[in-house]
Design an enzyme around this catalytic site. Structure first.
Site, PDB file in Angstrom:
ATOM      1  N   ARG A  81       7.538 -15.270  -4.162  1.00 60.22           N
ATOM      2  CA  ARG A  81       6.357 -14.788  -4.355  1.00 60.22           C
ATOM      3  C   ARG A  81       6.372 -14.356  -2.382  1.00 60.22           C
ATOM      4  NH1 ARG A  81       1.329 -17.672  -3.645  1.00 60.22           N
ATOM      5  NH2 ARG A  81       2.451 -18.390  -5.919  1.00 60.22           N
ATOM      6  N   TYR A 133      -7.475  10.693  -0.460  1.00 61.19           N
ATOM      7  CA  TYR A 133      -6.389  10.767  -2.140  1.00 61.19           C
ATOM      8  C   TYR A 133      -7.268   9.808  -2.507  1.00 61.19           C
ATOM      9  CZ  TYR A 133      -3.356   8.273  -5.437  1.00 61.19           C
ATOM     10  OH  TYR A 133      -2.766   7.866  -6.698  1.00 61.19           O
ATOM     11  N   ASP A 209      -2.887   5.563   6.488  1.00 61.57           N
ATOM     12  CA  ASP A 209      -1.945   5.956   5.693  1.00 61.57           C
ATOM     13  C   ASP A 209      -1.120   6.983   5.917  1.00 61.57           C
ATOM     14  OD1 ASP A 209      -0.896   7.057   3.395  1.00 61.57           O
ATOM     15  OD2 ASP A 209      -2.787   6.770   2.316  1.00 61.57           O
ATOM     16  N   LYS A 234       6.805   7.468  -2.597  1.00 61.56           N
ATOM     17  CA  LYS A 234       7.133   8.869  -2.218  1.00 61.56           C
ATOM     18  C   LYS A 234       8.028   9.305  -0.499  1.00 61.56           C
ATOM     19  CE  LYS A 234       2.552   9.219  -3.577  1.00 61.56           C
ATOM     20  NZ  LYS A 234       2.988   7.957  -3.679  1.00 61.56           N
TER      21      LYS A 234
END
Ligand SMILES: Nc1ncnc2c1ncn2[C@@H]1O[C@H](COP(=O)(O)OP(=O)(O)OP(=O)(O)O)[C@@H](O)[C@H]1O
Ligand SMILES: C[C@@](O)(CCO)CC(=O)[O-]
Length: 890
Positions: A81, A133, A209, A234
């Site tokens: 983590r 988005y 973004d 993406k």
């Protein structure tokens, strides 16, 4: 060292990624200046130059450290983590290509935003763009409702629109941008906004973004942004096989804050996914170059077709200059409007190579409707406010061959009715087009678009709304009842197509038609003889394809584009072959006569004939005459007098339109069949061809001869028989041309005999006609249009004791034969002959020749269609008589 519970500041390799970059690791002394040179490598080089040195065995790709914990207390890692070597390798690589202080790999792009939004405290403001988005919007809404964060939206394409929110008294902590936006491709000036924010609200951070472009094409940290995030699902990964997100920070404070949160929340990317992402990212530049080049072609194509396309690579993009100031390419996402949501849905569902899917950035091309998919989480009214139209289609372009991409897209556009073929003589040949593709693929998209055009959408929409507003639909007051005869060609069939004179007469077998009003905005044809019953919404017909025309006469040529469109439309009903041809001919005239949907009367045409269909007796011309006359009367272009005969100029108009319908049915008819069907009587007809003058004279002598018609009942199709003769003539002109000359001589002589200008005895008249018929049949045989069934009739009638002469009539290939029955022929023999012919499976008709052409009933009671159908072919003549003899003729 970080602790498992993350209570102290994390220590991960990514934190020191710049300091321990591969270059210093490989050559600590940098004795040959390599690090300095490598630092100048271009992006495509940097993106593949992943540091593989941080492993014990010299593995050339970063290994997967699939472990949750690490042994010992003093190593670099203790708990995945907090840090993992695979993730660390990825993060240090990404920090380089983002020009970042530090980069962090998280489980998804939305996790990135979630982490970043935790930098904002309750009461503080996030100022976000207005074309975001859907997932971003959803998370912002949550931050507002559950986190007490004040979220405002503004148009980020205009810095001035942001300034009022940034001034004193506002608690803007974060300005959140996308550029270009998804899916409207709006562009924000990142450098200008960053500077304005720093000035007006120094404590606020600018977050971008960057998913739409990836760091290859745009690096917002270099433009002054503080934090950038990317959905690495993406372009960074490129294969839609891993979910991931990247946060890249531009300064130590941001790095420290983000690192603490990721460790505290446990949202770092798992080792295996880190490996996949690091593998994918190496080809980022390569993929993006191809995807972007393909996108430009697709954008050019759609733009040239006249669609509104959103893409910064197009000159029409309003912020193209700003975009290319901050980005090195236009990216591979574009969006397009069709102006009709249902049309867009049809386009998307007709695409095959383009996958219907959310997300973007993979090597495969995708097509979607944002309002139904990626942006469905934004309420419809807010989408509308933000200019996100329901008909918007988003195209995310992959690396396929652009020719296949356009093939598939074009197919979807055609199939959905979004584009129609463009008939333009200046279009490039396919060879030339292929040359353009090789030399300039982007220009090729534009040239290819010229083969098509958008239909007149306004007219379509108008038509649809009129179709719904049924009260205003045009129709007719009462039934229109018409009829027209079939014909027998005695001499010259087939040759007449090539300019030879033919001699024909009308028949007392007829086709009848009733055009009845409708009130539902539809048009229908009912043809019980063909078992055909079809109905169409008038508004759904391809009205924009109707060729412009002046005057009342029909065009000489069929419009191939309209014809193809009607063939497709009619085929949807899966009709029989004859039902299809009758429907196409009817719809063609229905549309070409009306020209506009507003002028088209909602009607049903019911037709039935006592003529055998497809037997050479002119059933198609009789049908065509019924269609043409009924429609012209409906449009009040042909006036029906109470008594007397129909105006000759109106008769000519009916003939021209019937001829056009014949062209649908026969391909290349001579016009003799419709001339006889419209005008009746007997004619010597010569088609005007190749500079030779045509003509049509009526002749009388037919009524003085007895003819027996025999239908072989062998079905055939006039269109293909006519085409067969044309093909034979082209292949063997030395055989066919002399035959045509001899048929001309036969017709000339027959005409002299029939009209009495050649004086002879009755016996001489009959025997000469018999000789001419025998010769003509021989020539038709040479032309290849006889058939064994016809030869059987010839033989049966020629046999003793009958000794009669028979020739085929009409198109041949089966169908009907005509036998001359001399005045002295014995009645008992005739009965025997009829029995013999029936024995062959043929159907002999003793029928009357001559008689009227087009007939129109003058005072028509309504609702005749059903009585017409009920009469059936055998009862049609008495049905017509029962209409009180109120018929007028041509
Ligand atoms: N009673 C009818 N109902 C509906 N359509 C008809 C009718 N009669 C003819 N047609 C149309 O005409 C077509 C028949 O044309 P075809 O040319 O094959 O035969 P024909 O006209 O009888 O022969 P020819 O032209 O050699 O004299 C049918 O396929 C149909 O489209
Ligand atoms: C075969 C043909 O000569 C007669 C069809 O009835 C064709 C035509 O003239 O249109």
């Amino acid at each position: 060292m970080s602790t498992v519970d993350g209570s102290s500041a994390p220590h991960s390799p990514a934190e020191s990624s710049l300091a321990t970059s591969i270059f210093s690791a490989k050559s600590p002394a940098d004795s040959d200046g390599h690090a300095a040179r490598a630092a100048k490598w271009r992006f495509a080089t940097q993106v593949v130059a992943v540091d593989g040195s941080d492993n014990a065995h010299g593995a050339s790709s970063v290994p997967i450290f699939q472990t949750a914990t690490f042994k010992g207390m003093d190593g670099q890692y203790d708990y995945t983590r907090s840090g993992n070597p695979t993730r660390g390798g990825l993060e240090s690589h990404l920090a380089r290509i983002y020009s970042a202080h530090q980069a962090f790999a998280l489980s998804t792009g939305m996790t990135c935003l979630d982490v970043i939004l935790r930098l904002v405290k309750p009461g503080e403001t996030v100022l976000a763009g207005d074309d975001l988005y859907g997932g971003t919007n959803r998370l912002l809404t949550y931050a507002k409702s559950h986190g007490g964060v004040d979220v405002r939206h503004a148009d980020t394409t205009d810095v001035a629109a942001l300034l009022p929110h940034l001034g004193e008294g506002n608690k803007v902590k974060m300005v959140l941008l996308e550029s270009p936006t998804n899916p409207l491709l709006k562009v924000a000036d990142i450098a200008e906004i960053s500077a304005a924010v720093k000035k007006a609200a120094p404590d606020a951070i600018v977050v971008v973004d960057n998913t739409m472009l990836s760091p290859y094409l745009q690096r917002p940290l270099e433009l002054g942004a503080d934090i950038v995030y990317d959905s690495a699902t993406k372009y960074l990964s490129g294969h839609h096989d891993v979910m991931a997100g990247i946060i890249a920070t531009g300064n130590p404070q941001a790095s420290k804050d983000i690192a603490w949160l990721i460790n505290a929340m446990g949202s770092g990317l798992a080792p295996f996914d880190s490996f996949l992402l690091l593998r994918g990212v190496k080809t980022l530049a390569l993929r993006m170059d191809k995807q972007q080049a393909n996108a430009q072609i697709v954008a050019n194509y759609l733009d040239a077709l006249g669609f509104k396309v959103h893409y910064p690579g197009l000159k029409s993009h309003p912020k193209r200059d700003v975009h290319f100031k901050q980005a090195s390419g236009a990216g591979a996402v574009l969006s397009v409007l069709t102006d009709d949501t249902q049309l867009s849905e049809r386009v998307v569902s007709a695409a095959r190579l383009w996958g219907v899917s959310v997300s973007f950035g993979a090597v495969n091309s995708l097509i979607s409707m944002p309002c139904l998919m990626s942006h469905a989480s934004i309420p419809a009214h807010i989408r509308a406010e933000r200019g996100l139209r329901e008909d918007l289609i988003r195209l995310c372009v992959g690396i396929e061959d652009p020719r296949d991409l356009l093939d598939d897209l074009e197919h979807a556009l055609i199939a959905s009715g979004a584009i129609v073929p463009n008939v333009d003589p200046t279009l490039l040949s396919s060879d030339k087009l292929a040359e353009v593709f090789r030399e300039n693929p982007s220009q090729w998209g534009i040239e290819r678009a010229r083969y098509f055009r958008r239909p007149n959408v306004e007219a379509l929409i108008d038509g649809v709304s009129r179709g719904l507003a049924l009260d205003g639909v045009k129709t007719i007051d009462s039934d229109i009842v018409v009829s027209a005869p079939g014909k027998v060609i005695l001499f010259g069939e087939h040759a007449v197509v090539h300019g030879v004179t033919a001699i024909a007469t009308s028949l007392n077998l007829r086709c009848y038609g009733v055009l009845a009003p409708r009130t539902d905005g539809k048009v229908a044809i009912t043809a019980p003889d063909l078992e055909a019953e079809h109905v169409w919404d008038i508004s759904s017909l391809p009205w924009d394809l109707v060729p412009p025309r002046e005057g009342s006469a029909a065009d000489e040529k069929l419009d191939p584009v309209l014809l193809v469109a009607l063939e497709k439309l009619v085929a949807e009903d899966k009709p029989t072959k004859t039902g299809a041809s009758a429907s196409i001919a009817f719809l063609y005239l229905f549309m070409a006569i009306a020209r506009e949907s507003t002028e088209a009367p909602a009607t049903t045409l019911t037709v039935s004939a006592n003529l055998p269909i497809g037997a050479g007796l002119g059933s198609s011309a009789a049908f065509s005459t019924c269609v043409a006359s009924a429609l012209l009367i409906a449009h009040e272009r042909v006036h029906v007098p109470d008594a007397g005969s129909i105006d000759p100029s109106h008769v000519d108009d009916v003939d021209s339109w019937a001829f056009l319908a014949e062209k649908v049915l026969h391909g290349n008819p001579s016009g003799i069949d419709n001339a006889v069907a419209v005008r009746g009587g007997a004619v010597a007809f010569t088609r005007a061809i190749e500079g030779k003058e045509g003509g049509m004279d009526s002749i009388r002598g037919f009524d003085s001869i007895r003819l027996l018609l025999t239908n072989t009942r062998v079905p055939r199709d006039t269109k293909s028989l006519v085409a067969g003769v044309a093909a034979k003539r082209a292949a063997e002109p030395h055989v066919v041309d002399p035959v045509l000359g001899q048929i001309q001589d036969i017709s000339d002589e027959a005409r002299g005999l029939l009209d009495g200008s050649t004086k002879t005895s009755r016996n001489g008249f009959v025997s000469r006609l018999e000789t001419l018929m025998r010769d003509n049949h021989g020539h038709l045989r040479t032309l290849g249009v006889s058939h064994p069934s016809l030869e059987a009739v010839v033989a049966a009638t020629a046999a003793a004791p009958f000794n009669l002469t028979t020739k085929l009539t009409g198109a041949g290939g089966g169908g009907c034969a005509v036998t001359l029955v001399p005045d002295t022929f014995d009645d008992a023999n005739l009965d025997q002959l009829l029995a013999n012919l029936r024995g062959l499976g043929a159907e002999p008709y003793l029928t009357t020749l001559g008689g009227p052409g087009l007939g129109v009933h003058t005072r028509t009671p309504s609702d005749l269609s059903s009585t017409l159908v009920a009469a059936g072919p055998a009862g049609l003549a008495s049905w017509a008589d029962s209409l009180n003899a109120q018929w007028v003729h041509s």
